[in-house]
Design a protein around this motif. Structure first.
Motif, PDB file in Angstrom:
ATOM      1  N   ALA A 288       6.962  10.106  61.912  1.00  0.00           N
ATOM      2  CA  ALA A 288       6.559  10.240  63.279  1.00  0.00           C
ATOM      3  C   ALA A 288       6.069  11.608  63.887  1.00  0.00           C
ATOM      4  CB  ALA A 288       7.588   9.448  64.233  1.00  0.00           C
ATOM      5  N   LYS A 289       6.932  12.521  63.597  1.00  0.00           N
ATOM      6  CA  LYS A 289       6.585  13.966  64.084  1.00  0.00           C
ATOM      7  C   LYS A 289       5.363  14.372  63.480  1.00  0.00           C
ATOM      8  CE  LYS A 289       8.701  18.669  64.040  1.00  0.00           C
ATOM      9  NZ  LYS A 289       7.773  19.349  63.122  1.00  0.00           N
ATOM     10  N   ALA A 290       5.088  14.130  62.229  1.00  0.00           N
ATOM     11  CA  ALA A 290       3.935  14.622  61.410  1.00  0.00           C
ATOM     12  C   ALA A 290       2.695  13.995  62.148  1.00  0.00           C
ATOM     13  CB  ALA A 290       4.027  14.305  59.931  1.00  0.00           C
ATOM     14  N   GLN A 291       2.789  12.576  62.266  1.00  0.00           N
ATOM     15  CA  GLN A 291       1.843  11.951  62.839  1.00  0.00           C
ATOM     16  C   GLN A 291       1.285  12.340  64.257  1.00  0.00           C
ATOM     17  OE1 GLN A 291      -0.808   9.269  61.428  1.00  0.00           O
ATOM     18  NE2 GLN A 291      -1.431  10.469  63.119  1.00  0.00           N
ATOM     19  N   LEU A 292       2.418  12.543  65.029  1.00  0.00           N
ATOM     20  CA  LEU A 292       2.240  12.995  66.585  1.00  0.00           C
ATOM     21  C   LEU A 292       1.774  14.239  66.550  1.00  0.00           C
ATOM     22  CD1 LEU A 292       5.536  11.328  67.995  1.00  0.00           C
ATOM     23  CD2 LEU A 292       3.140  10.586  68.529  1.00  0.00           C
TER      24      LEU A 292
END
Length: 336
Positions: A288-292
């Motif tokens: 999620a962190k990478a996508q955000l």
């Protein structure tokens, strides 16, 4: 460095809405990190609505604070002393700390911050817990599909504003409820919401939804509860999904009135209602962190923070959440 450390403590359990009597600012020594820990000078700290639940003497998904405990929340800051090989002095990190000038973090629970991706406060908002809540709550619980109509309450907050933008990226029509003309304009003009409703100046929420969501509602992301949610239920389409993230309209209620029963309105549309705790997705936080971060870096996701200056004003920042003073994420700047 300061030669002392100010820390806010939980002074008394509130009846109804908290007041300044709920908080106690104490001054003590700067703590020493132990093996595997970091001493962090706090730059920004987060205040969040869920903290109201920790002020109750009852079991919930977040452990209640004991009277006298230091108040805790998300922080971003600079490592000033490290007893871990993972970080060194000068590194910027985020983690769960105290409402203080200096806090101690376990190195294993801290995460690095990259100011080239976004300003530091964003790591308490769109790139922090609220962003992850929006990401998993919408995509996993709401399950949006292209062409769906998604309605978000509390849409100008840190979670709601992210939910609406991700829904737009997934090809949905997005409608948001917010509490001022400035907020609704931000949603439509800057964030790409298709429609926004000022709940403070709208007399008939049902009629407003008929105009803003003429094809009915496929996904409802609920941050608020109360009359807005009551108005949404009769508009749910067949196979609608409701993600219950928060109920801030009721957080200061000592007793919640039962009111008209709403569950029969879920029968005909065969709607699904599911509560949401972001901690359930902890093993997937990295993805999620990478996508955000990718969406923020590309400009696909916008964010905004309301910054309250000074640790001494942290209680004011928290209390402001319940009067809707913030646009986007509410944070406190503790140090430069």
């Amino acid at each position: 460095m300061r030669d002392s450390n100010r820390t806010w403590h939980f002074a008394a359990r509130p009846d109804g809405e908290p007041t300044m009597d709920t908080f106690d600012l104490r001054e003590g020594d700067v703590p020493d990190p132990q093996f595997g820990q970091l001493l962090v000078r706090v730059r920004y700290l987060s205040v969040d609505p869920y903290m109201r639940g920790r002020m109750r003497d009852s079991e919930s998904y977040a452990e209640p604070w004991a009277v006298g405990d230091p108040l805790q929340g998300g922080v971003v800051g600079e490592v000033v002393a490290s007893e871990s090989d993972e970080y060194e002095a000068g590194d910027l990190v985020t983690g769960r700390g105290t409402w203080s000038d200096y806090t101690v973090l376990d190195a294993d629970d801290a995460a690095p911050v990259d100011p080239d991706v976004a300003d530091l406060p964003a790591y308490l908002g769109i790139l922090g817990m609220p962003g992850r809540t929006a990401y998993f709550g919408l995509l996993n619980v709401g399950d949006p599909r292209p062409g769906d109509t998604v309605v978000v309450s509390g849409a100008a907050g840190a979670v709601g504003s992210t939910v609406g933008q991700i829904a737009g990226l997934n090809g949905c029509r997005v409608v948001g409820f917010a509490g001022s003309d400035e907020k609704t304009a931000w949603l439509t003009d800057d964030l790409g919401f298709d429609a926004a409703i000022n709940y403070k100046t709208t007399d008939d929420y049902g009629a407003a939804l008929d105009d803003a969501a003429p094809e009915g509602i496929d996904v409802y992301f609920d941050n608020v509860g109360g009359p807005i949610t009551d108005a949404v239920f009769p508009k749910l389409n067949v196979d609608a999904r409701v993600a219950v993230c928060g109920q801030i309209a009721h957080y200061n209620d000592e007793s919640v009135p039962t009111g008209p029963r709403k569950l029969p309105q879920l029968i005909a549309p065969r709607a699904k209602v599911q509560g949401l705790l972001v901690s359930d997705y902890a093993t997937r936080f990295g993805a999620a962190k990478a996508q955000l971060e990718s969406w923020v870096a590309s400009g696909d996701l916008q964010h905004r923070e309301t910054v309250v200056e000074g640790l001494e004003h942290a209680p004011d920042a928290f209390l402001g959440l319940f009067s809707g003073e913030n646009i986007g994420k509410q944070v406190v700047r503790v140090s430069e």
